[in-house]
Design a protein around this motif. Structure first.
Motif, mmCIF file in Angstrom:
data_model
loop_
_atom_site.group_PDB
_atom_site.id
_atom_site.type_symbol
_atom_site.label_atom_id
_atom_site.label_comp_id
_atom_site.label_asym_id
_atom_site.label_seq_id
_atom_site.Cartn_x
_atom_site.Cartn_y
_atom_site.Cartn_z
ATOM 1 N N ASN A 67 -8.525 2.823 -1.653
ATOM 2 C CA ASN A 67 -9.163 2.011 -2.685
ATOM 3 C C ASN A 67 -10.668 2.108 -2.623
ATOM 4 O O ASN A 67 -11.240 2.420 -1.598
ATOM 5 N N GLN A 70 -2.653 5.099 -1.109
ATOM 6 C CA GLN A 70 -3.865 5.451 -1.851
ATOM 7 C C GLN A 70 -5.073 4.734 -1.283
ATOM 8 O O GLN A 70 -4.979 3.595 -0.873
ATOM 9 N N PRO A 128 -4.036 -3.110 -3.373
ATOM 10 C CA PRO A 128 -2.759 -3.319 -4.071
ATOM 11 C C PRO A 128 -1.891 -4.419 -3.458
ATOM 12 O O PRO A 128 -0.883 -4.809 -4.041
ATOM 13 N N TRP A 179 -4.418 -2.335 -8.611
ATOM 14 C CA TRP A 179 -2.988 -2.612 -8.605
ATOM 15 C C TRP A 179 -2.155 -1.334 -8.621
ATOM 16 O O TRP A 179 -2.565 -0.322 -9.184
ATOM 17 N N GLN A 180 -0.972 -1.442 -8.042
ATOM 18 C CA GLN A 180 0.022 -0.388 -8.096
ATOM 19 C C GLN A 180 1.296 -1.001 -8.662
ATOM 20 O O GLN A 180 1.381 -2.222 -8.821
ATOM 21 N N THR A 219 2.544 -4.001 -6.929
ATOM 22 C CA THR A 219 1.701 -5.194 -7.085
ATOM 23 C C THR A 219 2.225 -6.021 -8.263
ATOM 24 O O THR A 219 2.444 -7.236 -8.151
ATOM 25 N N ASN A 259 0.826 -1.206 0.000
ATOM 26 C CA ASN A 259 0.000 0.000 0.000
ATOM 27 C C ASN A 259 0.858 1.254 0.000
ATOM 28 O O ASN A 259 1.705 1.430 0.863
ATOM 29 N N GLN A 260 0.626 2.094 -0.982
ATOM 30 C CA GLN A 260 1.400 3.330 -1.049
ATOM 31 C C GLN A 260 0.529 4.530 -0.716
ATOM 32 O O GLN A 260 0.637 5.599 -1.310
#
Ligand code: PMV
Length: 347
Positions: free
Chosen positions: A203, A201, A300, A271-272, A275, A198-199
């Motif tokens: 969801n 963001q 992610p 997804w990031q 991911t 997780n960055q």
């Protein structure tokens, strides 16, 4: 009321309470789509594994002195609008028991909030079990699973340990849409590595994401068409402990679910970059003979399933992905009365 601790402060004479631990579960065949939003009836069956160490420690207290239902989550009193799912479960339990008192729910998740580990699954199954124990209801696991499902779909699976199937069912009242264990945890000694990518963001929550996919994605019907067959094939691979087959089938199920969401309008895209990097590293590991495969829920983060023997290699590889935190666990039992000694230690 002090809001810094999840422990009950005073148990009064008018009160009845119980404390439980309920684990998180990770789907290898995903639930994605509701045929009934109010009852959380799924468009397709799903399969999951129950995680040993991560979940919710939850106390439910019914007390005549309470003026409303309350939820204290990780030490913080939640606003009433965050209580809808919890209330749905409490109302079901109160109806079954002929109970009118309000309840205070105190719940603590022992995994990072950002881990994206189905906290609704562990949390709502924990509330179901604790509330029913508090009121001394003698409900079967099937009945508990049905109530937990109404709180949050995936919660119906956390009542059971090991390998669990949640049946789609066909009845409109949902009585046949409950989970059951089909293999115990010791059927197959698997390890799980949760790669928290997780960055920061936020969801789209799963309920909104799956409903938006159902309503707008041209790929949703294709997802549903293949979902039941996918459940049956994954179950067979688990039955015979065929790791490579399970790996290919589960990854495919996960990617199909995400593809249906990505094709929604506008897109539901979880997804990031990290991911995808983890997915590619897992594929490279498998190509080199390491037993590992991934699955991704509505976020992610990636859960990598491996074996205890191969887990160190997978860990070393995933540790190379920048910004990723790794949580390690095994498969374990379903929701139960809380005993600290049961979960501490052997991670
Ligand atoms: O139970 P919910 O509403 O949190 O939905 C869970 C959806 C997925 O995690 C993406 C899939 C699953 O089967 O758990």
């Amino acid at each position: 009321m002090k809001q810094t601790s999840w422990e009950i402060e005073s148990i009064q004479s008018q009160s009845q309470w119980a404390r439980v631990f309920s684990p998180s579960n990770i789907a290898l065949a995903k639930y994605w789509g509701k045929r009934d939003v109010k009852l959380n009836l799924p468009t397709n069956g799903s399969l999951s594994v129950t995680l040993k160490h991560y979940g919710s420690f939850t106390t439910v207290e019914f007390n005549a002195a309470f003026k409303s239902d309350e939820l204290v989550l990780n030490g913080k009193l939640e606003s009433p609008d965050k209580l809808l799912k919890v209330k749905r479960v409490l109302d079901e339990i109160r109806n079954s028991a002929g109970e009118s008192r309000f309840a205070r729910v105190q719940s603590f998740n022992n995994f990072p909030t950002a881990a994206g580990l189905a906290s609704s699954a562990s949390g709502l199954s924990a509330v179901t079990l604790a509330a029913s124990h508090a009121l001394k209801l003698d409900l079967s696991k099937k009945e508990l699973s049905e109530i937990a499902r109404k709180g949050s779909g995936s919660a119906c699976r956390s009542l059971f340990g090991g390998f669990v199937e949640w049946k789609r069912g066909s009845r409109s009242d949902g009585k046949d849409s409950v989970a059951e264990q089909f293999r115990p945890a010791d059927h197959w000694n698997l390890s799980a590595l949760i790669a928290v990518a997780n960055q920061g963001q936020k969801n789209e929550a799963s309920t909104g994401g799956m409903e938006h996919t159902r309503l707008t994605s041209p790929y949703f019907s294709a997802w549903i068409e293949s979902a039941e067959e996918s459940v049956a094939l994954i179950r067979s691979a688990i039955d015979v402990r065929d790791f490579n087959k399970l790996a290919e089938l589960s990854e495919s199920n996960c990617i199909r679910m995400h593809a249906s969401a990505m094709a929604a309008f506008p897109a539901v895209f979880y997804w990031q970059p990290a991911t995808l990097e983890i997915m590619q590293r897992v594929w490279a590991l498998r190509k080199s003979g390491v037993r590992a495969f991934f699955t991704i829920d509505a976020g992610p983060n990636v859960v990598v399933i491996t074996t205890p023997e191969d887990s160190p290699k997978v860990q070393a590889e995933l540790a190379r992905v920048s910004g990723v935190q790794l949580l390690k666990t095994q498969l374990g039992e379903g929701a139960r009365s809380f005993e600290a000694s049961e979960w501490e230690g052997d991670r």
